[in-house]
Design an enzyme around this catalytic site. Structure first.
Site, PDB file in Angstrom:
ATOM      1  N   PHE A 338       0.834  -1.197   0.000  1.00 21.88           N
ATOM      2  CA  PHE A 338       0.000   0.000   0.000  1.00 21.88           C
ATOM      3  C   PHE A 338       0.871   1.250   0.000  1.00 21.88           C
ATOM      4  O   PHE A 338       1.858   1.325   0.732  1.00 21.88           O
ATOM      5  CB  PHE A 338      -0.885   0.053   1.253  1.00 21.88           C
ATOM      6  CG  PHE A 338      -1.897  -1.044   1.359  1.00 21.88           C
ATOM      7  CD1 PHE A 338      -3.161  -0.902   0.814  1.00 21.88           C
ATOM      8  CD2 PHE A 338      -1.577  -2.230   2.012  1.00 21.88           C
ATOM      9  CE1 PHE A 338      -4.089  -1.916   0.912  1.00 21.88           C
ATOM     10  CE2 PHE A 338      -2.505  -3.237   2.125  1.00 21.88           C
ATOM     11  CZ  PHE A 338      -3.759  -3.089   1.566  1.00 21.88           C
ATOM     12  N   ASP A 339       0.488   2.223  -0.826  1.00 26.32           N
ATOM     13  CA  ASP A 339       1.022   3.568  -0.654  1.00 26.32           C
ATOM     14  C   ASP A 339       0.315   4.162   0.561  1.00 26.32           C
ATOM     15  O   ASP A 339      -0.816   3.769   0.873  1.00 26.32           O
ATOM     16  CB  ASP A 339       0.750   4.404  -1.902  1.00 26.32           C
ATOM     17  CG  ASP A 339       1.453   5.748  -1.848  1.00 26.32           C
ATOM     18  OD1 ASP A 339       2.488   5.839  -1.169  1.00 26.32           O
ATOM     19  OD2 ASP A 339       0.965   6.704  -2.474  1.00 26.32           O
ATOM     20  N   LYS A 340       0.956   5.077   1.259  1.00 30.35           N
ATOM     21  CA  LYS A 340       0.350   5.601   2.484  1.00 30.35           C
ATOM     22  C   LYS A 340      -0.532   6.807   2.205  1.00 30.35           C
ATOM     23  O   LYS A 340      -1.733   6.780   2.447  1.00 30.35           O
ATOM     24  CB  LYS A 340       1.431   5.976   3.506  1.00 30.35           C
ATOM     25  CG  LYS A 340       0.842   6.479   4.838  1.00 30.35           C
ATOM     26  CD  LYS A 340       1.912   6.914   5.801  1.00 30.35           C
ATOM     27  CE  LYS A 340       2.519   8.238   5.417  1.00 30.35           C
ATOM     28  NZ  LYS A 340       1.544   9.381   5.549  1.00 30.35           N
TER      29      LYS A 340
END
Length: 540
Positions: A338-340
């Site tokens: 996941f990108d944050k």
């Protein structure tokens, strides 16, 4: 289902031969293909419901034209080049169905084939459009500084070592190094970091990022063609061009499969005449049954119809699949990365906690801090004022406002001195901070929050405000559900600070976090995570 290369239907307009790849700035939605699919479906419904045989046949003919015209031209163009495609098999199967009187079945094949092409073309259009939007982040012109003179020039005309001025509110035209001035840069487009980063002399800056405050001069360190933004675009294009093993296998067997089915239909026709019947129409019927069953769209009518339904359902919820094969691949995913910023979190800083000293209300702290910060250019000031107004609190006027870069701001509210910022601001003004203020500030920072100490000495107001990018409320439940269905590892990849990233990972229950990554470093981490035949899905 039918595995077709994206190049075959990238045009998305139903153009003969599948069209050509749109150039940057030229991506258009597949409106023509969508209209053709809709006309095909409506004509099929009319053919089923009309009582008049002649009108029913006319409706089916219209459905064939709307649903099969594009595939007919693709098949014809391929034949002229000596190639066999699934389009040819589908067109022949639909024509065969019509020849034996099963207009409806042939029309269903054409509709499903046309609909799947439209869905893939739309997903391709959205991807191309997102890339174009990324490219447009870089301005076309820059302010070139030569001695005491400044002039506007095309970004492509800049050379290594040239000096460019970037004013507040402008996007940076090139990658460079600041040689004069200091400012705050919003790097969310490059690193995903939610909060602007302070930049001063010798700091590196990137094309496409936003200068939010001061005017600075930067030396060009990379040409426009070699900037970080351009490298990101190339990475995206390369990722799109890669084909998974299943797609490569299916494309390699496309021509032999089509040829085998056509020859099989011919063998069935001759065999039926020799063994089963002397009626040419009956033998032809048997051959057409094989052709229809063996066509790719006959497979679509079976279980892969669920894939089309899933793609449509996902699209309604904002999830786009490049094709059905990628939806199928999700069943084999072992790792989800996941990108944050903007994915796990909202991507926008907000007030997360307000602590007030004994005898003082949190509303008083927030109101006084907003009074001073409203005059500030600091990116967190807007979040502070927004929270104050959301709570319905007053924001008093401020006089004698003064900004201390990197430390905070102060001014006079109703004649009393009010300071907002880091602890160093108050040391310089000989304002002592209670021990509890320092402990609270340290606690908030340890939790990954940005801290603003607020002191109004004459009013006896002292407090601490914490700001942070807010985690989406459904993230923790989503990650728990992924674990339940068999995902082995959940990883956060972010350009944000490690302390902030680790606190977010702990709060949502992620297995691993990698912080401080540029986009190309994220790609390398993704490749590393995929070692050992592991399947990975990247969300962000």
């Amino acid at each position: 289902m039918m595995y077709r290369s994206i190049a075959m239907n990238a045009a998305g307009d139903g153009l003969p031969g599948g069209g050509t790849k749109p150039r940057a700035g030229n991506a258009r939605p597949p409106l023509r293909s969508a209209v053709q699919s809709a006309v095909c479906l409506l004509s099929l419904v009319a053919g089923w419901t009309l009582a008049s045989p002649s009108l029913s046949t006319a409706a089916y003919v219209l459905a064939y034209i709307a649903g099969g015209a594009a595939s007919f031209w693709v098949a014809a163009s391929a034949l002229l080049q000596g190639k066999l495609t699934v389009d040819l098999l589908m067109v022949v199967a639909a024509a065969g169905a019509a020849a034996i009187g099963d207009w409806a079945e042939g029309g269903v094949l054409l509709f499903l084939f046309s609909l799947s092409n439209t869905l893939e073309a739309y997903a391709t259009y959205r991807t191309k459009h997102s890339i174009e939007s990324l490219v447009q982040l870089r301005p076309g012109e820059a302010t070139l500084v030569r001695g005491t003179e400044e002039s506007r020039v095309a970004v492509e005309a800049l050379n290594l070592g040239d000096l460019v001025r970037i004013r507040p509110g402008e996007r940076l035209p090139v990658d460079g190094e600041i040689v004069d001035g200091e400012t705050w840069i919003d790097e969310a487009t490059i690193t995903g970091e939610s909060e602007p980063v302070k930049k001063s002399v010798r700091s590196n800056v990137f094309a496409g990022t936003m200068n939010t405050s001061g005017s600075v001069v930067a030396r060009v360190t990379h040409t426009s063609a070699d900037s970080t933004l351009e490298r990101i675009v190339r990475i995206v294009h390369e990722a799109q061009a890669q084909k998974n093993p299943t797609q490569q296998f299916v494309e390699a067997w496309e021509q032999p499969y089509v040829l085998g089915v056509l020859l099989g239909a011919a063998v069935v026709f001759v065999g039926a005449l020799l063994i089963h019947t002397r009626d040419y129409r009956d033998a032809f019927y048997h051959a057409m049954v094989l052709l229809v069953v063996a066509s790719p769209c006959a497979v679509v009518i079976g279980s892969p119809a669920v894939v089309l339904s899933a793609i449509a359902r996902a699209a309604r919820h904002g999830v786009l699949f490049k094709g059905g094969r990628y939806l199928e691949l999700l069943g084999d995913v072992d790792v989800v990365a996941f990108d944050k910023t903007g994915t796990i979190t909202f991507g926008k800083p907000a007030v997360s906690e307000v602590w007030a000293d004994e005898g003082v209300s949190a509303d008083d702290v927030l109101s006084l801090a907003s009074a001073v910060e409203r005059r500030s250019e600091h990116p967190l000031a807007a979040a502070l004022v927004e929270e104050t107004l959301r709570r319905g609190l007053p924001v008093p006027d401020v006089q004698e406002f003064e900004n201390h870069a990197g430390m905070g701001v102060h001014g006079r509210v109703d004649g009393g001195w009010v300071g907002v910022g880091r602890e160093q601001l108050f040391e310089g003004h000989r304002v002592s901070l209670p021990e509890q203020v320092q402990k609270t500030a340290a606690r908030l920072r340890a939790n990954g929050q940005t801290v603003l100490v607020t002191v109004a000495a004459q009013r006896g107001v002292c407090g601490v405000i914490g700001l942070a990018d807010q985690i989406r409320p459904d993230v923790r439940a989503t990650l728990a559900e992924l674990k339940r269905i068999g995902i082995q590892s959940e990883v956060i990849l972010t350009g944000d600070h490690e302390r902030v990233a680790r606190n977010v990972a702990q709060a949502i229950g992620a297995d691993k976090v990698m912080a401080g990554l540029l986009p190309e470093q994220k790609v390398l981490e993704i490749r590393r995570l995929m070692q050992g035949d592991r399947r990975l899905a990247m969300v962000g």
